[in-house]
Write a protein that holds these residues in place. Structure first.
Motif, PDB file in Angstrom:
ATOM      1  N   UNK A  18       0.868  -1.180   0.000  1.00  0.00           N
ATOM      2  CA  UNK A  18       0.000   0.000   0.000  1.00  0.00           C
ATOM      3  C   UNK A  18       0.907   1.233   0.000  1.00  0.00           C
ATOM      4  N   UNK A  19       1.466   1.599  -1.169  1.00  0.00           N
ATOM      5  CA  UNK A  19       2.508   2.630  -1.219  1.00  0.00           C
ATOM      6  C   UNK A  19       1.998   4.063  -1.064  1.00  0.00           C
ATOM      7  N   UNK A  20       1.681   4.409   0.157  1.00  0.00           N
ATOM      8  CA  UNK A  20       1.282   5.770   0.499  1.00  0.00           C
ATOM      9  C   UNK A  20       2.429   6.424   1.251  1.00  0.00           C
ATOM     10  N   UNK A  21       2.499   7.757   1.239  1.00  0.00           N
ATOM     11  CA  UNK A  21       3.518   8.394   2.087  1.00  0.00           C
ATOM     12  C   UNK A  21       3.373   7.879   3.513  1.00  0.00           C
ATOM     13  N   UNK A  22       4.483   7.386   4.063  1.00  0.00           N
ATOM     14  CA  UNK A  22       4.426   6.748   5.376  1.00  0.00           C
ATOM     15  C   UNK A  22       5.710   6.972   6.156  1.00  0.00           C
ATOM     16  N   UNK A  23       5.572   6.912   7.465  1.00  0.00           N
ATOM     17  CA  UNK A  23       6.717   6.852   8.348  1.00  0.00           C
ATOM     18  C   UNK A  23       6.944   5.385   8.657  1.00  0.00           C
ATOM     19  N   UNK A  24       8.173   4.942   8.492  1.00  0.00           N
ATOM     20  CA  UNK A  24       8.484   3.540   8.772  1.00  0.00           C
ATOM     21  C   UNK A  24       9.244   3.459  10.083  1.00  0.00           C
ATOM     22  N   UNK A  25       8.889   2.497  10.888  1.00  0.00           N
ATOM     23  CA  UNK A  25       9.556   2.285  12.159  1.00  0.00           C
ATOM     24  C   UNK A  25       9.970   0.832  12.268  1.00  0.00           C
ATOM     25  N   UNK A  29       8.911  -2.260   8.748  1.00  0.00           N
ATOM     26  CA  UNK A  29       7.644  -2.947   8.525  1.00  0.00           C
ATOM     27  C   UNK A  29       6.468  -2.313   9.257  1.00  0.00           C
ATOM     28  N   UNK A  30       6.741  -1.455  10.240  1.00  0.00           N
ATOM     29  CA  UNK A  30       5.673  -0.774  10.962  1.00  0.00           C
ATOM     30  C   UNK A  30       5.465   0.578  10.273  1.00  0.00           C
ATOM     31  N   UNK A  31       4.330   0.694   9.589  1.00  0.00           N
ATOM     32  CA  UNK A  31       4.081   1.873   8.765  1.00  0.00           C
ATOM     33  C   UNK A  31       2.929   2.700   9.307  1.00  0.00           C
ATOM     34  N   UNK A  32       3.136   3.998   9.338  1.00  0.00           N
ATOM     35  CA  UNK A  32       2.088   4.945   9.716  1.00  0.00           C
ATOM     36  C   UNK A  32       1.956   5.920   8.561  1.00  0.00           C
ATOM     37  N   UNK A  33       0.851   5.793   7.808  1.00  0.00           N
ATOM     38  CA  UNK A  33       0.681   6.663   6.645  1.00  0.00           C
ATOM     39  C   UNK A  33       0.267   8.055   7.098  1.00  0.00           C
ATOM     40  N   UNK A  34       0.566   9.027   6.233  1.00  0.00           N
ATOM     41  CA  UNK A  34       0.181  10.401   6.503  1.00  0.00           C
ATOM     42  C   UNK A  34      -0.225  11.048   5.187  1.00  0.00           C
ATOM     43  N   UNK A  35      -0.983  12.108   5.287  1.00  0.00           N
ATOM     44  CA  UNK A  35      -1.537  12.772   4.111  1.00  0.00           C
ATOM     45  C   UNK A  35      -0.579  13.850   3.614  1.00  0.00           C
ATOM     46  N   UNK A  36      -0.061  13.631   2.419  1.00  0.00           N
ATOM     47  CA  UNK A  36       0.810  14.638   1.793  1.00  0.00           C
ATOM     48  C   UNK A  36       0.770  14.403   0.291  1.00  0.00           C
ATOM     49  N   UNK A  37       0.811  15.466  -0.463  1.00  0.00           N
ATOM     50  CA  UNK A  37       0.829  15.351  -1.920  1.00  0.00           C
ATOM     51  C   UNK A  37       1.859  16.343  -2.446  1.00  0.00           C
ATOM     52  N   UNK A  38       2.756  15.831  -3.265  1.00  0.00           N
ATOM     53  CA  UNK A  38       3.750  16.691  -3.905  1.00  0.00           C
ATOM     54  C   UNK A  38       3.314  16.852  -5.354  1.00  0.00           C
TER      55      UNK A  38
END
Length: 155
Positions: A18-25, A29-38
């Motif tokens: 699910x390739x959305x902008x995300x912070x990986x931890x 493998x621990x992904x937290x997506x966030x809303x951003x558009x370039x």
């Protein structure tokens, strides 16, 4: 189940499910997506240089970032060039020392108009964000034709 299976291929593979902008931890493998558009063209350059992830992690000195990526907001992306002061990749120092060709790619991206450029992960891919599609195309044409070059642009 698919994410757990993808972890067997590599720690960063779940992102591609699910390739959305995300912070990986953790291991990535621990992904937290966030809303951003370039809304600007992104030129991706890969010179085909293999960087051993084991070597990179074995040679880096971990440090706490000055700016937490989890605190970046859409407002920070209003001026793409300001990202130079917010986002860094600690692997660049060691990778650029050993693989000067990759450092040269980042420098060349800036030389040809990138507002922001950075190496991804442990390398060797580098990307630059450009103001216009023409600028990104022009920059792409300056790189070695053996490099993988791709421009991503959504209007």
């Amino acid at each position: 189940e698919l994410i757990n299976f993808s972890l067997q291929l590599g720690s960063d593979v779940p992102f591609f499910i699910n390739p959305l902008p995300s912070f990986a931890e953790s291991r990535g493998e621990v992904l937290k997506s966030f809303e951003i558009k370039i809304n600007k063209p992104v030129l991706i350059i890969n010179p085909g240089i293999h960087i051993s992830t084991s070597w990179a992690f074995g040679n880096i000195t971990p440090r706490q970032p000055e700016n937490s990526l989890t605190k970046i907001s859409a407002k920070d992306f209003e001026t793409i060039s300001s990202l130079k002061n917010i986002i860094t990749n600690d692997f660049e120092k060691i990778v650029f020392e050993k693989y000067t060709e990759i450092a040269s790619i980042k420098n060349q991206l800036y030389k040809y108009g990138a507002e922001f450029a950075i190496m991804t992960g442990t390398g060797s891919t580098v990307f630059g964000i450009f103001n216009t599609l023409d600028d990104a195309k022009y920059a792409s044409d300056t790189f070695n034709k053996k490099y993988f070059r791709f421009i991503h642009y959504e209007i």
